[in-house]
Design an enzyme around this catalytic site. Structure first.
Site, PDB file in Angstrom:
ATOM      1  CB  CYS A 186     -22.438  -3.164  43.075  1.00 28.31           C
ATOM      2  SG  CYS A 186     -21.790  -2.788  41.489  1.00 28.31           S
TER       3      CYS A 186
HETATM    4  N1  LIG Z   1     -18.913  -3.995  38.269  1.00 28.39           N
HETATM    5  C1  LIG Z   1     -20.114  -2.970  38.420  1.00 28.39           C
HETATM    6  O1  LIG Z   1     -20.800  -2.931  37.601  1.00 28.39           O
HETATM    7  C2  LIG Z   1     -20.149  -1.556  38.807  1.00 28.39           C
HETATM    8  C3  LIG Z   1     -20.276  -0.677  39.084  1.00 28.39           C
HETATM    9  C4  LIG Z   1     -19.975   0.366  39.681  1.00 28.39           C
HETATM   10  C5  LIG Z   1     -19.252   0.309  40.754  1.00 28.39           C
HETATM   11  N2  LIG Z   1     -18.318  -0.661  41.326  1.00 28.39           N
HETATM   12  C6  LIG Z   1     -17.381  -0.589  41.836  1.00 28.39           C
HETATM   13  O2  LIG Z   1     -16.646  -0.382  40.604  1.00 28.39           O
HETATM   14  C7  LIG Z   1     -15.414  -0.925  41.956  1.00 28.39           C
HETATM   15  C8  LIG Z   1     -14.662  -2.456  41.217  1.00 28.39           C
HETATM   16  O3  LIG Z   1     -15.062  -2.855  40.693  1.00 28.39           O
HETATM   17  P1  LIG Z   1     -14.989  -3.993  39.094  1.00 28.39           P
HETATM   18  O4  LIG Z   1     -16.323  -4.854  38.965  1.00 28.39           O
HETATM   19  O5  LIG Z   1     -14.353  -3.577  37.853  1.00 28.39           O
HETATM   20  O6  LIG Z   1     -14.242  -4.771  40.314  1.00 28.39           O
HETATM   21  P2  LIG Z   1     -13.528  -6.141  39.502  1.00 28.39           P
HETATM   22  O7  LIG Z   1     -12.773  -7.372  40.341  1.00 28.39           O
HETATM   23  O8  LIG Z   1     -13.867  -6.182  38.031  1.00 28.39           O
HETATM   24  O9  LIG Z   1     -11.799  -5.065  38.531  1.00 28.39           O
HETATM   25  C9  LIG Z   1     -11.321  -4.788  39.611  1.00 28.39           C
HETATM   26  C10 LIG Z   1      -9.734  -5.418  38.912  1.00 28.39           C
HETATM   27  O10 LIG Z   1      -8.672  -4.394  40.358  1.00 28.39           O
HETATM   28  C11 LIG Z   1      -7.031  -4.817  40.667  1.00 28.39           C
HETATM   29  N3  LIG Z   1      -6.729  -4.144  41.617  1.00 28.39           N
HETATM   30  C12 LIG Z   1      -6.990  -4.714  42.813  1.00 28.39           C
HETATM   31  N4  LIG Z   1      -6.251  -4.308  43.389  1.00 28.39           N
HETATM   32  C13 LIG Z   1      -5.172  -3.560  42.833  1.00 28.39           C
HETATM   33  C14 LIG Z   1      -3.968  -2.301  43.073  1.00 28.39           C
HETATM   34  N5  LIG Z   1      -3.833  -2.605  44.568  1.00 28.39           N
HETATM   35  N6  LIG Z   1      -4.095  -2.503  42.277  1.00 28.39           N
HETATM   36  C15 LIG Z   1      -4.075  -2.102  40.691  1.00 28.39           C
HETATM   37  N7  LIG Z   1      -5.106  -3.059  40.578  1.00 28.39           N
HETATM   38  C16 LIG Z   1      -5.505  -4.198  41.263  1.00 28.39           C
HETATM   39  C17 LIG Z   1      -7.834  -6.640  39.993  1.00 28.39           C
HETATM   40  O11 LIG Z   1      -7.152  -7.643  39.509  1.00 28.39           O
HETATM   41  C18 LIG Z   1      -8.584  -6.403  39.195  1.00 28.39           C
HETATM   42  O12 LIG Z   1      -8.825  -6.725  37.494  1.00 28.39           O
HETATM   43  C19 LIG Z   1     -15.380  -1.467  43.229  1.00 28.39           C
HETATM   44  O13 LIG Z   1     -16.074  -0.796  44.502  1.00 28.39           O
HETATM   45  C20 LIG Z   1     -17.705  -2.121  42.634  1.00 28.39           C
HETATM   46  O14 LIG Z   1     -18.164  -1.451  43.900  1.00 28.39           O
HETATM   47  C21 LIG Z   1     -18.313  -1.706  40.423  1.00 28.39           C
END
Ligand SMILES: NC(=O)c1ccc[n+]([C@@H]2O[C@H](COP(=O)([O-])OP(=O)(O)OC[C@H]3O[C@@H](n4cnc5c(N)ncnc54)[C@H](O)[C@@H]3O)[C@@H](O)[C@H]2O)c1
Length: 415
Positions: free
Chosen positions: A257
């Protein structure tokens, strides 16, 4: 309700669990077959979701890699990654691919909510037009909203239930459906007037942190020049009960983030011919912080008449934050790379990160490694490590996290 979660990572999996724990039927969708297989076997891959939490959910949480399995869901929540390209511009590839897959299965009555962090305008200009390709009418046949995820991995005092949830829909009906959805798992749902307001609120939260962290990192560099203990200064300022909010300096910012999101806003601003000084400056200062840490390591070794080349440097903590094995954008990786480029004999210890294949390193056992090390650098202060013991065993220690405050030793330095 039947709820579909697209993207079962750090954000999607805890959300899927929250809905399943509240008694709803959750279909998780991820393109990574290893994640799908693990979840269906009751195995978690996220620290915040132990296997013991998955077990009682049984059939209420199923995972799949086939979008067709989402067709029966009333609500579809998108939690796919939104990283940066190599030129540090928004990379919406995952989001656009997920949207295209959803448009193929979308049916009347469904609500689609985007949770991925992104710049204001993404839901309206990028997501919705792709969904509309299915031929259904937005606001009448199907609904779209944005609701930012506010999860802070590792945090236990605020949960999905107790953290207020923001929602902003494309139409009033969209907003109302999103509000009803999150009221199932959140005590408080806060409605804003548009998806753009919700998108920008999330970026404000993260840019606020990034700017303040940059400010204390710069203060730490100034304190180094002035010979003043930055930690003592921050502890002192934090005694003011109003008008001051504590931020701690460190080796730089990591995770998915804070190093990424400000660039989303800067990109949107540049499109409007607007150059946001605070955002760019904070990014610049925070990105320079690992190099400053390496310079401190060089200086400490130099004082002992030792070159970095050939010195045994043990980095403690490779994850980007305490208690997490997430190494995305971790400043520890930058520090390890910079030290390796200077031909230091680098190793690392991290109970949450068994190996770093991209660096050709594996975590070493702490006890054995400390005795022979020339310098131990505390980069990420995981819990459960005896830092007084580290200072006592290593020839010299440099602490970039302030966890050795209270320890006074000639072989110890702090940021
Ligand atoms: N990690 C955090 O602390 C956090 C906090 C707030 C917001 N976010 C936001 O949330 C979003 C996700 O972050 P995250 O940390 O969970 O990411 P992550 O990489 O842990 O998880 C994302 C998942 O999406 C899957 N994926 C990718 N393309 C796909 C598709 N077309 N169809 C289905 N699945 C698909 C990936 O395989 C992965 O498992 C981002 O935008 C991030 O900025 C993250």
């Amino acid at each position: 309700m039947k709820i579909g979660i697209v993207g079962l990572g750090y954000v999607g999996l805890p959300l899927a669990v929250a809905f399943a724990e509240a008694g709803h039927e959750v279909s998780g969708l991820d393109l990574d077959p290893a994640k799908v297989e693990a979840l269906n076997a009751g195995r978690s891959y996220i620290e915040d979701v132990p296997d013991s939490v998955l077990a009682p959910l049984g059939e209420r949480l199923r995972a799949s890699a086939d979008y067709a399995d989402l067709a029966p869901c009333e609500a579809l929540i998108v939690c796919v990654p939104t990283p940066l390209t190599s030129s540090r511009e928004p990379d919406l590839t995952y989001l656009l691919e997920a949207a295209a897959s959803l448009s193929e299965i979308l049916r009347a009555g469904q609500l689609v909510v985007l949770e991925s962090t992104t710049y204001p305008g993404t839901t309206r200009e990028r997501l919705t037009p792709i969904l509309e390709e299915c031929g259904l009418a937005l606001g009448a046949d199907f609904h779209v909203a944005f609701s930012p995820e506010r999860i802070d991995p590792g945090r236990t005092d605020y949960t999905i239930r107790t953290t207020p949830k923001l929602v902003g829909g494309m139409t009033p009906a969209c907003t109302e459906r999103a509000r009803e959805l999150y009221a199932l798992v959140c005590d408080e749902v806060v409605v804003v007037s548009t998806p753009e307001a919700a998108e920008l609120s999330k970026l404000l939260e993260n840019v606020f942190r990034s700017v303040n962290i940059a400010f204390v990192n710069e203060l730490a560099q100034l304190c180094d020049r002035l010979g003043i203990d930055v930690w003592e200064v921050i502890d002192a300022a934090a005694t003011k009960p109003f008008g001051f909010m504590r931020f701690d300096p460190g080796p730089g910012m990591g995770g998915h983030c804070l190093p990424v999101d400000p660039f989303y806003l800067a990109f949107r601003a540049r499109e409007q011919n607007f150059y946001p000084e605070f955002i760019e400056l904070a990014g610049k200062v925070n990105q320079a912080q690992p190099a400053f840490c390496v310079e401190r390591i060089e200086r400490t070794l130099n004082q002992a008449s030792m070159p970095v080349k050939g010195s045994k440097v043990l980095v403690l903590g490779a994850g980007y934050k305490a208690g997490s094995g997430d190494t995305r954008e971790s400043p520890a990786l930058v520090i390890l790379r910079l030290l390796a480029a200077l031909e230091a004999d680098v190793s690392y210890h991290d109970p949450f990160v068994p190996e770093l294949p991209e660096l050709g390193l594996a975590s070493v056992a702490l006890e054995g490694a400390l005795a022979g090390t020339d310098l131990a650098a505390i980069v990420t202060a995981h819990p459960g490590i005896d830092y007084a013991g580290v200072v006592a065993s290593a020839a010299r220690t440099i602490d970039f996290r302030g966890v050795t405050r209270g320890i006074d030793a000639d072989n110890l330095e702090r940021l």
